[in-house]
Design a protein around this motif. Structure first.
Motif, PDB file in Angstrom:
ATOM      1  N   UNK A  77       8.039  28.066  62.802  1.00  0.00           N
ATOM      2  CA  UNK A  77       7.433  28.918  61.790  1.00  0.00           C
ATOM      3  C   UNK A  77       8.278  30.160  61.543  1.00  0.00           C
ATOM      4  N   UNK A  78       9.273  30.375  62.422  1.00  0.00           N
ATOM      5  CA  UNK A  78      10.088  31.581  62.307  1.00  0.00           C
ATOM      6  C   UNK A  78      11.371  31.358  61.517  1.00  0.00           C
ATOM      7  N   UNK A  79      11.717  30.090  61.277  1.00  0.00           N
ATOM      8  CA  UNK A  79      12.992  29.802  60.595  1.00  0.00           C
ATOM      9  C   UNK A  79      12.733  28.912  59.381  1.00  0.00           C
ATOM     10  N   UNK A  80      12.081  29.476  58.367  1.00  0.00           N
ATOM     11  CA  UNK A  80      11.766  28.691  57.179  1.00  0.00           C
ATOM     12  C   UNK A  80      13.009  28.359  56.369  1.00  0.00           C
ATOM     13  N   UNK A  81      14.139  28.990  56.715  1.00  0.00           N
ATOM     14  CA  UNK A  81      15.400  28.682  56.033  1.00  0.00           C
ATOM     15  C   UNK A  81      15.989  27.351  56.497  1.00  0.00           C
ATOM     16  N   UNK A  82      15.530  26.840  57.633  1.00  0.00           N
ATOM     17  CA  UNK A  82      16.026  25.561  58.136  1.00  0.00           C
ATOM     18  C   UNK A  82      15.089  24.444  57.688  1.00  0.00           C
ATOM     19  N   UNK A  83      15.609  23.490  56.946  1.00  0.00           N
ATOM     20  CA  UNK A  83      14.784  22.417  56.381  1.00  0.00           C
ATOM     21  C   UNK A  83      14.964  21.080  57.107  1.00  0.00           C
ATOM     22  N   UNK A  84      15.796  21.066  58.139  1.00  0.00           N
ATOM     23  CA  UNK A  84      16.108  19.811  58.807  1.00  0.00           C
ATOM     24  C   UNK A  84      15.079  19.414  59.857  1.00  0.00           C
ATOM     25  N   UNK A  85      15.313  18.290  60.541  1.00  0.00           N
ATOM     26  CA  UNK A  85      14.377  17.795  61.553  1.00  0.00           C
ATOM     27  C   UNK A  85      14.488  18.578  62.856  1.00  0.00           C
ATOM     28  N   UNK A  86      13.443  18.462  63.680  1.00  0.00           N
ATOM     29  CA  UNK A  86      13.469  19.050  65.015  1.00  0.00           C
ATOM     30  C   UNK A  86      14.313  18.168  65.933  1.00  0.00           C
ATOM     31  N   UNK A  87      14.515  18.631  67.148  1.00  0.00           N
ATOM     32  CA  UNK A  87      15.300  17.857  68.112  1.00  0.00           C
ATOM     33  C   UNK A  87      14.648  16.504  68.381  1.00  0.00           C
ATOM     34  N   UNK A  88      13.327  16.501  68.598  1.00  0.00           N
ATOM     35  CA  UNK A  88      12.639  15.236  68.881  1.00  0.00           C
ATOM     36  C   UNK A  88      12.699  14.294  67.696  1.00  0.00           C
ATOM     37  N   UNK A  89      12.559  14.837  66.496  1.00  0.00           N
ATOM     38  CA  UNK A  89      12.653  13.986  65.308  1.00  0.00           C
ATOM     39  C   UNK A  89      14.023  13.319  65.213  1.00  0.00           C
ATOM     40  N   UNK A  90      15.077  14.067  65.531  1.00  0.00           N
ATOM     41  CA  UNK A  90      16.421  13.491  65.515  1.00  0.00           C
ATOM     42  C   UNK A  90      16.545  12.391  66.562  1.00  0.00           C
ATOM     43  N   UNK A  91      16.029  12.657  67.759  1.00  0.00           N
ATOM     44  CA  UNK A  91      16.120  11.674  68.830  1.00  0.00           C
ATOM     45  C   UNK A  91      15.368  10.401  68.478  1.00  0.00           C
ATOM     46  N   UNK A  92      14.292  10.541  67.743  1.00  0.00           N
ATOM     47  CA  UNK A  92      13.515   9.360  67.352  1.00  0.00           C
ATOM     48  C   UNK A  92      14.146   8.602  66.190  1.00  0.00           C
ATOM     49  N   UNK A  93      14.921   9.305  65.367  1.00  0.00           N
ATOM     50  CA  UNK A  93      15.409   8.691  64.132  1.00  0.00           C
ATOM     51  C   UNK A  93      16.872   8.261  64.168  1.00  0.00           C
ATOM     52  N   UNK A  94      17.667   8.834  65.081  1.00  0.00           N
ATOM     53  CA  UNK A  94      19.091   8.462  65.141  1.00  0.00           C
ATOM     54  C   UNK A  94      19.213   6.974  65.413  1.00  0.00           C
ATOM     55  N   UNK A  95      20.042   6.314  64.617  1.00  0.00           N
ATOM     56  CA  UNK A  95      20.203   4.865  64.736  1.00  0.00           C
ATOM     57  C   UNK A  95      21.221   4.556  65.822  1.00  0.00           C
ATOM     58  N   UNK A  96      20.739   3.984  66.939  1.00  0.00           N
ATOM     59  CA  UNK A  96      21.626   3.684  68.070  1.00  0.00           C
ATOM     60  C   UNK A  96      21.912   2.194  68.201  1.00  0.00           C
ATOM     61  N   UNK A  97      21.192   1.362  67.469  1.00  0.00           N
ATOM     62  CA  UNK A  97      21.375  -0.084  67.597  1.00  0.00           C
ATOM     63  C   UNK A  97      22.782  -0.531  67.252  1.00  0.00           C
ATOM     64  N   UNK A  98      23.370   0.083  66.225  1.00  0.00           N
ATOM     65  CA  UNK A  98      24.704  -0.327  65.799  1.00  0.00           C
ATOM     66  C   UNK A  98      25.796   0.191  66.727  1.00  0.00           C
ATOM     67  N   UNK A  99      25.447   1.088  67.672  1.00  0.00           N
ATOM     68  CA  UNK A  99      26.447   1.607  68.606  1.00  0.00           C
ATOM     69  C   UNK A  99      26.814   0.570  69.660  1.00  0.00           C
ATOM     70  N   UNK A 100      25.923  -0.373  69.907  1.00  0.00           N
ATOM     71  CA  UNK A 100      26.173  -1.365  70.938  1.00  0.00           C
ATOM     72  C   UNK A 100      27.051  -2.482  70.388  1.00  0.00           C
ATOM     73  N   UNK A 101      27.940  -2.959  71.218  1.00  0.00           N
ATOM     74  CA  UNK A 101      28.868  -4.014  70.834  1.00  0.00           C
ATOM     75  C   UNK A 101      28.136  -5.351  70.877  1.00  0.00           C
ATOM     76  N   UNK A 102      27.857  -5.905  69.711  1.00  0.00           N
ATOM     77  CA  UNK A 102      27.159  -7.188  69.622  1.00  0.00           C
ATOM     78  C   UNK A 102      28.106  -8.316  69.229  1.00  0.00           C
TER      79      UNK A 102
END
Length: 434
Positions: free
Chosen positions: A207-232
């Motif tokens: 609530x203190x940084x309304x200038x930042x419009x991006x996701x929180x740390x947890x949101x990033x951790x939940x949304x970052x795509x890691x499946x393609x990082x693995x060698x299949x």
């Protein structure tokens, strides 16, 4: 070596849950342990008795707030000094993912522990104190995360509450880090302004940084795509154990247990057993929950082959037209972890690579890497504690390997002192030595 290694499968994943490994890095007092404590607290992962113990410990330390860093600073020396020494692993989950989180030390003398914690990470959280900016340890840990091929880096610009939530202060740190990062091999780089102590942008938006419009740390951790990082693509299955039940019901059962390092294994696939070179097909793939049609990393499975072959621990199952390197001379980068003796040309050590043990000798030393300036020190002749260098190892017998950049599982190894049985080094294979 004081760092500990997390179990391969500490939690049971449902079919729709994805496991993500995280390492927190950064300089001393930048707030790594506090950030983890805030993540666990705000996602309601802390038990009542744990919270009571932390509150009591905080009172004894004389703080006027609940010090969530005490959740991971479990050693007495850590709590007395207010620093992280060992690698502390914590497990938590959200409705979207399950996480293994490694809190790694910030002190320079515990670089080896940081390497241990980040070596298996999908994401590195790099903490930066907004008041100090990018300092030596920030650069050191960022470079190590890059060297270890951690696919995703999230830079958490912390202690924004102490900078009056200033957007200008945040932008200055972002620009400074981006300038440094141009010299590194980073595939995915994100930035988040946070206050780990207050909880801003850790789990919930600030609530203190309304200038930042991006996701929180947890949101990033939940949304970052890691499946393609693995060698299949490259099928690699190091055999850890041969299963022969010797019961009337399963008297003909012969299975080969292990963890899928890379690639996709399917029932009926043509495979080759190395180093013998015998070719066969996969008859079945068994798991704790029953047979499956296919297996992907990092599943632990038991493979049955169509033919009765001589397969033992340390062998590797691959595809006939896609096999790993097989050689005795390795071009490697090593992080030296022993404070008892330096690493030098001529040293003989035991090597643990996938599920296989062997012996190696240091044949040539190329250079020591100055991880502060990123310069090569070619006049160096060996490595001291926490130093990293490039060299050539000669194994007493061939090793089945891939380049680390292509396959972290089959491109990494540890070195062991045969006299003391201590782990004294960890390395990455750059390729066959010329």
């Amino acid at each position: 070596m004081t760092a500990t290694t997390p179990p391969d499968n500490p939690v049971h994943l449902s079919d729709d849950m994805e496991l993500v490994r995280i390492a927190t890095t950064g300089s001393v007092d930048d707030g790594k342990s506090t950030l983890i404590g805030r993540l666990l607290f705000d996602t309601k992962q802390i038990f009542v008795d744990q919270m009571e113990a932390i509150e009591e410990a905080s009172r004894k330390r004389g703080t006027d707030y609940v010090d969530l860093a005490l959740l991971t600073d479990g050693l007495r020396a850590e709590r007395e000094q207010g620093i992280t020494i060992d690698v502390a692993y914590r497990y938590f989950s959200t409705p979207k993912r399950t996480f293994i989180l490694a809190d790694t030390p910030g002190h320079i003398q515990y670089t080896r522990n940081m390497v241990t914690g980040a070596s298996t990470a999908d994401v590195a959280l790099i903490l930066v104190d907004v008041r100090n900016g990018v300092i030596e340890q920030t650069r050191r840990h960022s470079f190590l995360a890059s060297l270890l091929e951690v696919p995703h880096l999230i830079v958490c610009v912390n202690k924004m509450d102490l900078a009056d939530w200033s957007e200008e202060a945040y932008d200055a740190v972002v620009e400074e880090f981006r300038q440094f990062a141009t010299r590194l091999n980073i595939g995915d780089l994100r930035f988040v302004p946070v206050s780990a102590l207050e909880g801003d942008n850790v789990v919930d938006p600030s609530e203190h940084m309304d200038w930042y419009r991006g996701p929180s740390v947890l949101q990033l951790l939940e949304e970052i795509h890691v499946g393609s990082d693995r060698n299949l693509v490259d099928v690699r299955f190091p055999v850890q154990y041969v299963i022969r039940p010797h019961t009337m019901e399963h008297q003909d059962y012969r299975g080969y247990a292990g963890q899928v390092a890379s690639g996709v294994l399917k029932k009926g696939d043509d495979v080759v057993v190395l180093p013998s070179g015998y070719e066969t097909t996969i008859a079945s793939i068994d798991t704790f929950d029953g047979p499956v049609d296919e297996a992907v990393p990092p599943m632990s499975v038991t493979i049955r082959l169509a033919d009765d072959l001589d397969v033992s621990r340390g062998d590797m199952i691959a595809r006939p037209n896609n096999m790993p390197h097989n050689g005795q001379d390795l071009d490697v980068m090593v992080c030296w972890m022993s404070d008892e003796r330096p690493l030098a040309v001529g040293n003989k050590l035991a090597i643990k690579h996938t599920s296989n043990w062997g012996r190696v000798m240091v044949k040539d030393f190329n250079y020591r890497l100055n991880i502060n300036s990123l310069h090569r020190e070619e006049d160096a002749t060996g490595l001291e504690l926490n130093e990293i260098g490039r060299m050539r190892l000669r194994a007493t017998r061939p090793i089945l390997f891939d380049e680390y950049r292509r396959n972290r599982a089959t491109g990494s190894f540890i070195l062991v002192d045969e006299a003391t049985n201590d782990t004294v080094g960890a390395g990455m294979i750059l390729g066959p030595a010329q």
